[in-house]
Write a protein that holds these residues in place. Structure first.
Motif, PDB file in Angstrom:
ATOM      1  N   UNK A 161       0.817  -1.222   0.000  1.00  0.00           N
ATOM      2  CA  UNK A 161       0.000   0.000   0.000  1.00  0.00           C
ATOM      3  C   UNK A 161       0.849   1.269   0.000  1.00  0.00           C
ATOM      4  N   UNK A 162       2.150   1.117  -0.132  1.00  0.00           N
ATOM      5  CA  UNK A 162       3.037   2.290  -0.148  1.00  0.00           C
ATOM      6  C   UNK A 162       3.082   3.029   1.170  1.00  0.00           C
ATOM      7  N   UNK A 163       2.897   2.285   2.258  1.00  0.00           N
ATOM      8  CA  UNK A 163       2.824   2.945   3.567  1.00  0.00           C
ATOM      9  C   UNK A 163       4.144   2.952   4.318  1.00  0.00           C
ATOM     10  N   UNK A 164       5.188   2.425   3.685  1.00  0.00           N
ATOM     11  CA  UNK A 164       6.518   2.594   4.289  1.00  0.00           C
ATOM     12  C   UNK A 164       7.044   3.931   3.767  1.00  0.00           C
ATOM     13  N   UNK A 165       7.250   4.877   4.677  1.00  0.00           N
ATOM     14  CA  UNK A 165       7.690   6.215   4.259  1.00  0.00           C
ATOM     15  C   UNK A 165       9.206   6.251   4.061  1.00  0.00           C
ATOM     16  N   UNK A 166       9.926   5.660   5.019  1.00  0.00           N
ATOM     17  CA  UNK A 166      11.399   5.685   4.969  1.00  0.00           C
ATOM     18  C   UNK A 166      11.957   4.322   5.364  1.00  0.00           C
ATOM     19  N   UNK A 190      10.057   4.393   9.111  1.00  0.00           N
ATOM     20  CA  UNK A 190       8.857   5.200   9.318  1.00  0.00           C
ATOM     21  C   UNK A 190       7.714   4.669   8.487  1.00  0.00           C
ATOM     22  N   UNK A 191       6.502   4.690   9.067  1.00  0.00           N
ATOM     23  CA  UNK A 191       5.324   4.178   8.346  1.00  0.00           C
ATOM     24  C   UNK A 191       4.147   5.148   8.444  1.00  0.00           C
ATOM     25  N   UNK A 192       3.244   4.987   7.476  1.00  0.00           N
ATOM     26  CA  UNK A 192       2.034   5.819   7.410  1.00  0.00           C
ATOM     27  C   UNK A 192       0.807   4.977   7.757  1.00  0.00           C
ATOM     28  N   UNK A 193      -0.248   5.650   8.201  1.00  0.00           N
ATOM     29  CA  UNK A 193      -1.511   4.925   8.390  1.00  0.00           C
ATOM     30  C   UNK A 193      -2.184   4.755   7.023  1.00  0.00           C
ATOM     31  N   UNK A 194      -3.317   4.069   7.024  1.00  0.00           N
ATOM     32  CA  UNK A 194      -3.970   3.749   5.763  1.00  0.00           C
ATOM     33  C   UNK A 194      -4.366   4.996   4.973  1.00  0.00           C
ATOM     34  N   UNK A 195      -4.840   6.019   5.698  1.00  0.00           N
ATOM     35  CA  UNK A 195      -5.288   7.244   5.012  1.00  0.00           C
ATOM     36  C   UNK A 195      -4.116   8.147   4.632  1.00  0.00           C
ATOM     37  N   UNK A 196      -2.958   7.886   5.188  1.00  0.00           N
ATOM     38  CA  UNK A 196      -1.764   8.668   4.856  1.00  0.00           C
ATOM     39  C   UNK A 196      -1.608   9.950   5.645  1.00  0.00           C
ATOM     40  N   UNK A 197      -2.447  10.173   6.651  1.00  0.00           N
ATOM     41  CA  UNK A 197      -2.355  11.432   7.403  1.00  0.00           C
ATOM     42  C   UNK A 197      -1.642  11.275   8.754  1.00  0.00           C
ATOM     43  N   UNK A 198      -1.174  10.067   9.044  1.00  0.00           N
ATOM     44  CA  UNK A 198      -0.412   9.836  10.283  1.00  0.00           C
ATOM     45  C   UNK A 198       0.917   9.187   9.916  1.00  0.00           C
TER      46      UNK A 198
END
Lengths: 233, 86
Positions: A161-166, A190-198
């Motif tokens: 889901x592309x939720x690994x940021x770094x 670093x990771x993101x939540x499903x909606x991408x706002x966290x």
């Protein structure tokens, strides 16, 4: 753009976050006390700063996540507001369930305080939109429990889901085992939540936002947030 | 209402490498205890609780473990209950 920085008993990067957002990123920032039960209107991004909230008693972030302000932080996140958890802030986000997984003790059992290299894995999130895909940043880490853990299904989902940021990497962007400072699964930093706002991340972007101290690579995270907030207006 | 004393052990899930346990085991092996195996380090929590019966006390504590005392993503817990004299 207004940042709200939560101060827990034991936070120690709250002032760094304030300096980075106000002086380096030229934004407004307010300090929020852990006993507050609401977040002032007009606050775009909540920062859960690094430190040792509640002395890391029980587990890192375990007590902070039941402190009064966290209900408001969760509501802010559910409404689509931005939340950035750095280091202890990342631990609080996983403990609170706003992000999946957990942070285990570093495999070396040492507290590690040094600069590491990060590879940008997602360049379209509100936290990374001013970066290029694959761009390498030099950012300091300072933690004893930063070893990201999640089960295989969760790790696969995060990557798909592309939720690994770094990811931790070497100076050339290779994510070898040797460039993984703490044992994190798949070198995840670093990771993101499903909606991408966290976003939760162990490295400290707020500690490298001023060229006067030799490194301003972290500023991109705050500039990305400012761009993202402007787009919403 | 009955009064119980509980002893809770929290340890890393079996599937997670316990680096602290491994390090302690290495130290044991190098100090004349090579026969020791499967060392795991955990936490010990003692507390008291009032409940109608042992089953209810266990259910309440299990809930407390899942909520705060342990993190089910990375930890397992084991509860031992002892009923106290009124």
């Amino acid at each position: 753009m207004r940042f709200g920085i939560v101060v827990f008993p034991g936070s120690n990067c709250d002032h760094d976050a304030w300096y980075a957002t106000t002086h380096n990123a030229d934004s407004e920032a307010i300090m929020l006390w852990h006993k507050d039960t609401s977040i002032p209107k007009g606050t775009d991004c909540i920062i859960l700063p690094g430190g040792f909230s509640y002395g890391d008693y029980l587990r890192c972030g375990a007590i902070a996540r039941v402190s009064p302000i966290m209900a408001a932080v969760t509501q802010h996140a559910k409404r689509g507001g931005y939340v950035l958890g750095i280091c202890n802030g990342f631990q609080i986000l996983t403990e609170s369930g706003l992000l999946p997984g957990a942070l285990l003790r570093n495999t070396s059992l040492n507290f590690i305080c040094k600069d590491v290299y990060l590879r940008t894995e997602n360049s379209v999130s509100p936290f990374t939109n001013s970066l290029e895909q694959g761009q390498i940043l030099r950012v300091p880490i300072a933690h004893g429990e930063g070893n990201y853990f999640a089960d295989e299904d969760t790790l696969n989902m995060l990557e798909q889901q592309g939720r690994v940021a770094f990811k931790y990497c070497d100076v050339n962007g290779n994510t070898y085992l040797e460039s993984n400072p703490n044992g994190s699964a798949r070198n995840i930093a670093g990771i993101l939540n499903e909606q991408g706002n966290v976003l939760g991340m162990m490295p400290h972007p707020e500690r490298c936002c001023d060229i006067q101290i030799g490194n301003a690579d972290g500023l991109a995270v705050f500039q990305s947030l400012i761009s993202a907030a402007e787009l919403l207006i | 209402m009955k009064h119980f004393k509980a002893s809770i052990t929290v340890s890393l899930r079996k599937s997670i490498l316990d680096v602290q346990g491994k390090t302690v085991e290495h130290a044991l092996h190098s100090t004349n205890f090579p026969m020791i195996k499967n060392t795991r380090i955990g936490k010990h929590v003692e507390l008291e609780i009032d409940a109608e019966n042992a089953e209810k006390a266990h259910a309440l504590l299990s809930d407390a473990c899942k909520t705060i005392i342990a993190n089910p993503i990375m930890e397992d817990y084991h509860i031992e209950l002892h009923e106290m004299e009124a």
